[in-house]
Design a protein around this motif. Structure first.
Motif, PDB file in Angstrom:
ATOM      1  N   SER A 111     -38.734 -23.670  14.217  1.00  0.00           N
ATOM      2  CA  SER A 111     -37.454 -24.340  14.089  1.00  0.00           C
ATOM      3  C   SER A 111     -36.556 -23.895  15.235  1.00  0.00           C
ATOM      4  O   SER A 111     -36.606 -22.749  15.665  1.00  0.00           O
ATOM      5  CB  SER A 111     -36.821 -23.970  12.750  1.00  0.00           C
ATOM      6  N   ALA A 128     -38.198 -20.100   9.831  1.00  0.00           N
ATOM      7  CA  ALA A 128     -38.143 -21.511  10.209  1.00  0.00           C
ATOM      8  C   ALA A 128     -38.227 -22.381   8.963  1.00  0.00           C
ATOM      9  O   ALA A 128     -37.587 -23.422   8.876  1.00  0.00           O
ATOM     10  CB  ALA A 128     -39.286 -21.835  11.164  1.00  0.00           C
ATOM     11  N   LYS A 129     -39.004 -21.906   8.005  1.00  0.00           N
ATOM     12  CA  LYS A 129     -39.182 -22.702   6.794  1.00  0.00           C
ATOM     13  C   LYS A 129     -37.845 -22.902   6.081  1.00  0.00           C
ATOM     14  O   LYS A 129     -37.569 -23.981   5.563  1.00  0.00           O
ATOM     15  CB  LYS A 129     -40.177 -22.010   5.876  1.00  0.00           C
ATOM     16  N   GLN A 169     -35.165 -23.283   7.330  1.00  0.00           N
ATOM     17  CA  GLN A 169     -34.348 -24.227   8.093  1.00  0.00           C
ATOM     18  C   GLN A 169     -34.554 -25.670   7.642  1.00  0.00           C
ATOM     19  O   GLN A 169     -33.850 -26.571   8.076  1.00  0.00           O
ATOM     20  CB  GLN A 169     -34.653 -24.126   9.587  1.00  0.00           C
ATOM     21  N   THR A 176     -36.913 -28.914  13.060  1.00  0.00           N
ATOM     22  CA  THR A 176     -37.939 -28.052  12.501  1.00  0.00           C
ATOM     23  C   THR A 176     -39.262 -28.795  12.559  1.00  0.00           C
ATOM     24  O   THR A 176     -39.351 -29.938  12.124  1.00  0.00           O
ATOM     25  CB  THR A 176     -37.578 -27.686  11.055  1.00  0.00           C
ATOM     26  N   SER A 197     -39.157 -33.248   7.998  1.00  0.00           N
ATOM     27  CA  SER A 197     -38.897 -32.405   9.169  1.00  0.00           C
ATOM     28  C   SER A 197     -38.981 -33.294  10.403  1.00  0.00           C
ATOM     29  O   SER A 197     -38.926 -34.514  10.286  1.00  0.00           O
ATOM     30  CB  SER A 197     -39.923 -31.271   9.214  1.00  0.00           C
TER      31      SER A 197
END
Lengths: 444, 574
Positions: free
Chosen positions: B50, B62-63, B65, B73, B96
């Motif tokens: 991300s 990042a997850k 995000q 992302t 995403s």
């Protein structure tokens, strides 16, 4: 793979069953299917090895076994046991401070380079050999002094702090700096390299730069000496401390000894620093490279100056040469001029003489032409006027014209011809405006 | 690269690069595979990158995000590698950065720099960045610069995809020593355990992942693995399980807050639901109930709820049975019977779910071991199976030259003839002419092969006859009112079978594995066996189907040796 265990019994051989060598092939295997096996895992690696080298199972087993044996032998080869000094075997464990721990474990060839693993292995080996139980079993005495030495040596060498203390004073690992004469033989780098390698073991900063060789760059050499002049050493001299007496004896005595030890350590450390400093100084003094670098630097510096000087010199020379050249030219010119002048004078003289002669000829010609008086003797007045006229002509003429007229006159024979020449001349002169018409009566 | 080609300088790790999660592992000096945790302490590192104001977030960071910065992302990109835009299914990426087509490859539009500019980053570049982060984590953990790896791939990863992955890895400073198939890596992870015994097995590896499920049937013969069949499913997945929970909680939420909107229709609400449902699912794998709690799910309403495992099992019932159908289908595809299957290895995140394991256990006979955390206490964490296998493989091959590895994985070496029928001996039975077949070498064993068997002899010793024969496996189905038959299953443990016979309920039909003797290969005799003595039989079968058999009495001298010619003649006659 483990063998398959089958618990059901085999059938009994039917009576009358016979076969050659007790084996009778009957059928064939049904055909196989080709599939891709996964190139993964230790057993595949064995398969790949067999297939690529075209080995059978038993061949591969044998070759692998040989390879393993060889590997183990190679491992062992790394540590052929060093001979044990019989004197060392007699050592008392209590003066362990005096013993060379590396020698006790038989790893003198490694010394400070020995890894922990090597020390452990050496220890195991020595213990196997010198264990008191073994000695007792052999019927020997129960002398475990050397065994204790081994234990102590291992204890010291496996403790990083104690090992450093021992390494600090391990003189056997020191390399004596070579004398001046030794390095003269051209093995400066080899001999001193070893010295610095040995000294480098005390460095807090690793890796220690190498002495290098004659081809090392100036930067490397400077780095090397900078490193050694700013040497950061962990060397300590605690190992040589005098034993501090027990607490309960005498406190003052104890403190005194401690202080003494402190001072001794400090002193030794200072000495060591000075020694190292001197060592580096000595090496630096002998290092040919430094001289070469200095020469090179000087040469560099001088080069510019010399160039400048040379340039100036050249310019000066050129200027001098030019001047000389000029002078020479001047002289030549002068000489030429002089010669010319002399020549000119001579020529003038000659011309003058010639002119005189010519004038005489002209005058003579006038006489020959009977003073332009036709036939018979010319009266005096005629002679006078004729001569005056001729003179007047001569005066009007320059040398060349005189020569020309002379030449004409010389060619003219007879009065009339001569007169004609004069008349022509007069005409020419009148034409040139040098004479006025009728000025020369005798020739009109 | 030249330095990395030097095997002595290699530091190799195993990488399992999945669509949803990746993990990294290494093998310790003692030969034990270990999984490396990244800087956040995750052993399962989400394969997600991300970008926020030029900063790159990776993994778990990042997850999270997904909620705030979904556009920038990138997730679920592994399967896009080396594929054409037309050929991909981008549905997992709906929430995403969405893939777009860019010069015949696939790219994502993200703001990956500090500037306010949208860049098109290719999937290969994303992969490189992801692998670089993995490599950094491993380097940081090991304290040594990691420069090579064994990477696991699904069995249907094409050569183009492998090539693309290889290139991306190279960019990330990783020299790929080998690509290995995920199911085989899982098998290797189990077989590399010190307590593992080498045996001939048929193993089903069911990898139940986030965006796809893969089932492979692997024959393990003396530690050499052959994939007999593989199945891939993109419908029966972990994300679908999440969806079940999402729907459930969304409905519960709507019941409670009638005026509020549907959280599934709100992008942020959905992202929050997704993240929370995934963790609820994980929690339900461990405990019998789990808390669901999201702050400001939709319209600023906080929502908390609990769910117990029974409810979850009911909700996901359809998917669980779909899982087991998928596994059975794979067995069928390999032309095998569930009775043939020795082990089922459950891998992937969803293998943690107890219901998945129990459904599959029920689908297979009792002789089959299901290796999942809820059924076998000693099972390896299913999420870590591929990476452990990769790490072991990495340690095995890291000192080889790259050229050597290539040569060894060449079809010249890997394509091998496999026995079509089991080869074994005939033991005593009531019927003298047929006898009871006992396999020594199983079907699907790659050739050449060498096997030894130790066989008992009649109690009184004496002369014995050893008949070598080919046997075909036959599934015998007996209707209720059972009569105890003298049948023998392939398993060496006799008690298994006898238990089967007795305990089977009479409602069900009894399925048993029996052997039919196809083709007698040879007869041999050993004379004068001592009382209680045993006979050792060693069979060598060459790649040309030639059989070299050695028979001797254990502890005795001499013995009988015999050769059955193989080659083309054998093919013709068979």
């Amino acid at each position: 793979m483990a063998s398959v265990q089958i618990n059901l019994p085999l059938p009994v051989l039917p009576a009358g069953w016979t076969a050659e060598k007790d084996f009778k092939p009957i059928g064939h295997l049904s055909h196989a299917t080709d599939r891709n096996i996964e190139p993964v895992g230790p057993h595949f690696l064995a398969h790949a090895r067999r297939k690529r080298h075209k080995r059978t199972f038993s061949e591969d087993d044998r070759i692998q076994a040989q390879a393993n044996v060889k590997k183990i032998e190679d491992d062992d080869e790394g540590e052929i046991s060093e001979p044990e000094d019989p004197l060392m075997l007699q050592r008392e464990a209590k003066d362990w401070k005096g013993q060379d721990h590396y020698a006790v474990l038989g790893i003198t060839r490694y010394r400070w380079r020995a890894t922990e693993d090597q020390i452990k292995r050496a220890h195991r080996k020595k213990v196997l050999k010198h264990h008191p139980d073994k000695k007792a079993a052999k019927g020997g005495t129960e002398d475990d002094q050397f065994f204790k030495c081994i234990q102590k040596a291992t204890e010291v060498l496996l403790d990083p702090v104690k090992r450093r203390q021992f390494d600090s004073v391990d003189e056997a690992a020191d390399v004596e700096p070579p004398s001046k004469s030794e390095t003269k033989k051209g093995n400066f780098y080899k001999l001193w390299g070893k010295v610095f390698e040995a000294e480098g073991r005390f460095s807090n900063k690793q890796p220690v730069p190498k002495l290098g060789n004659e081809k090392s760059s100036q930067e490397d050499v400077e780095n090397f000496y900078n490193f050694w002049y700013n040497f950061d050493s962990w060397r300590t001299f605690e190992y040589l401390d005098e034993d501090v007496p027990d607490d309960n004896e005498n406190r003052d005595q104890k403190r005194h000894v401690e202080r003494k030890n402190q001072n001794a350590r400090r002193k030794k450390k200072t000495e060591d620093t000075a020694r190292l400093r001197k060592l580096v100084d000595d090496c630096l003094a002998l290092d040919e490279r430094i001289k070469i670098f200095r020469q090179q630097a000087n040469a560099q510096k001088n080069k510019r100056r010399l160039e400048k000087e040379a340039e100036q010199k050249r310019l000066a020379e050129e200027a001098a040469m030019a001047k000389e050249e000029e002078a020479k030219l001047q002289a030549e010119k002068e000489a030429a001029e002089k010669a010319e002048r002399a020549e000119g004078k001579k020529a003038k003289e000659a011309a003058k003489n010639a002119a005189k002669k010519n004038k005489r000829v002209i005058r003579g010609a006038a006489k020959d032409a009977n003073y332009f008086h036709g036939a018979g003797d010319a009266p005096a007045a005629q002679i006078d006027s004729a001569l005056n006229d001729v003179d007047a002509i001569i005066a009007k003429l320059d040398n060349e014209e005189i020569a020309a007229i002379t030449a004409k006159l010389n060619g003219a024979k007879g009065t009339d011809a001569i007169k004609q020449v004069f008349q022509d001349e007069v005409k020419r002169l009148i034409g040139a405006g040098k004479l006025k018409d009728g000025e020369l009566k005798s020739l009109s | 690269m030249s330095a990395e080609n030097d095997p002595a300088q290699r530091v190799a790790i195993g990488i399992s690069f999945g669509n949803s999660y990746s993990s990294i592992g290494f093998t310790t000096g003692e030969g034990k595979a270990e999984v490396i945790a990244n800087e956040d302490g995750d052993r399962q590192i989400p394969s997600i990158l991300s970008y926020i104001e030029g900063e790159e977030l990776h993994g778990g960071q990042a997850k999270s995000q997904f909620v705030r910065n979904a556009k920038n992302t990138v997730a679920y990109f592994r399967d896009f590698l080396g594929k054409e835009f037309k050929a991909i299914d981008a549905s997992p990426c709906h929430e995403s950065a969405h893939p777009i087509e860019k010069d015949s490859t696939i790219a994502f539009k993200v703001k990956d720099t500090a500037e306010d500019k949208v860049n098109e980053v290719t999937v290969s570049e994303i992969t490189t960045r992801h692998l670089k982060r993995l490599r950094n984590s491993a380097t940081y953990y090991l304290g040594k610069e990691v420069n090579s790896a064994v990477i696991t791939v699904p069995t249907n990863f094409s050569d183009v995809q492998k090539e693309a992955l290889n290139k991306a890895a190279k960019e990330a400073g990783i020299e790929v020593l080998q690509f290995i198939n995920e199911p085989v890596a899982a098998v290797l992870a189990y077989d590399a355990r010190p307590e593992a015994k080498l045996a001939d097995k048929i193993i089903v590896v069911a990898d139940l992942g986030g965006t796809r499920s893969d089932v492979a049937v692997v024959a393990s013969r003396g530690g050499i693995y052959t994939i007999l069949a593989a199945l891939h499913d993109y419908e029966v997945t972990g994300l679908k399980l999440d969806q079940v929970l999402i729907d459930y909680f969304a409905k519960e939420f709507l019941k409670k807050h009638k005026s509020a909107g549907d959280p599934r229709e709100d992008a942020r609400g959905l992202a929050k639901l997704k993240l929370e449902c995934e963790s609820v699912k994980k929690a339900l794998s461990i405990g019998t109930s789990a808390n669901f709690s999201v702050e400001s799910l939709v319209g600023g309403i906080d929502y908390t709820a609990t769910i117990n495992r029974t409810r979850y099992d009911l909700l996901g019932g359809k998917l669980f049975s779909a899982f087991s159908r998928l596994v059975l289908h794979a067995v069928e595809k390999a032309q095998l019977d569930p009775l043939d299957v020795t082990e089922v290895i459950l891998a992937g995140g969803n293998a943690h779910t107890p219901k998945v394991a129990s459904t599959i256990t029920n689908a297979f006979p009792e002789t089959t071991t299901v290796l999942a955390p809820s059924t076998t206490p000693t099972a390896i964490n299913p999420s870590e199976l591929p990476v452990r296998g990769a790490a072991i493989q990495a340690s095995l091959i890291q000192e080889f030259e790259l050229g050597d590895i290539e040569q060894s994985t060449h079809p010249m070496v890997t394509v091998t003839p496999h026995l079509s029928h089991a080869v074994g001996v005939l033991c005593i039975s009531g019927d003298e002419s047929t006898g009871v077949f006992h396999a020594i070498v199983d079907a699907e064993t790659p050739l050449p092969v060498r096997r030894t068997a130790i066989i008992a002899t009649p109690r009184e010793g004496g002369d014995v006859l050893i008949k070598l024969a080919e046997g075909a496996r036959h599934i015998k189905i007996t209707k209720p009112e059972p009569k105890p038959k003298k049948e023998k299953a392939e398993d060496d443990e006799d008690d298994d079978d006898s238990d089967d016979d007795d305990s089977e309920e009479d409602e069900e039909e009894i399925r048993e594995k029996t052997w039919k003797i196809n083709n007698v290969l040879s007869e041999a005799a050993i004379r004068g066996v001592k009382k209680g003595g045993k006979v050792e039989v060693q069979i060598n079968i060459g790649a040309d189907l030639g059989v070299n058999a050695i028979y001797r009495e254990v502890g005795g001298k001499g013995g009988v040796r015999g050769i059955i010619a193989g080659g083309k003649a054998a093919n013709g006659s068979a």
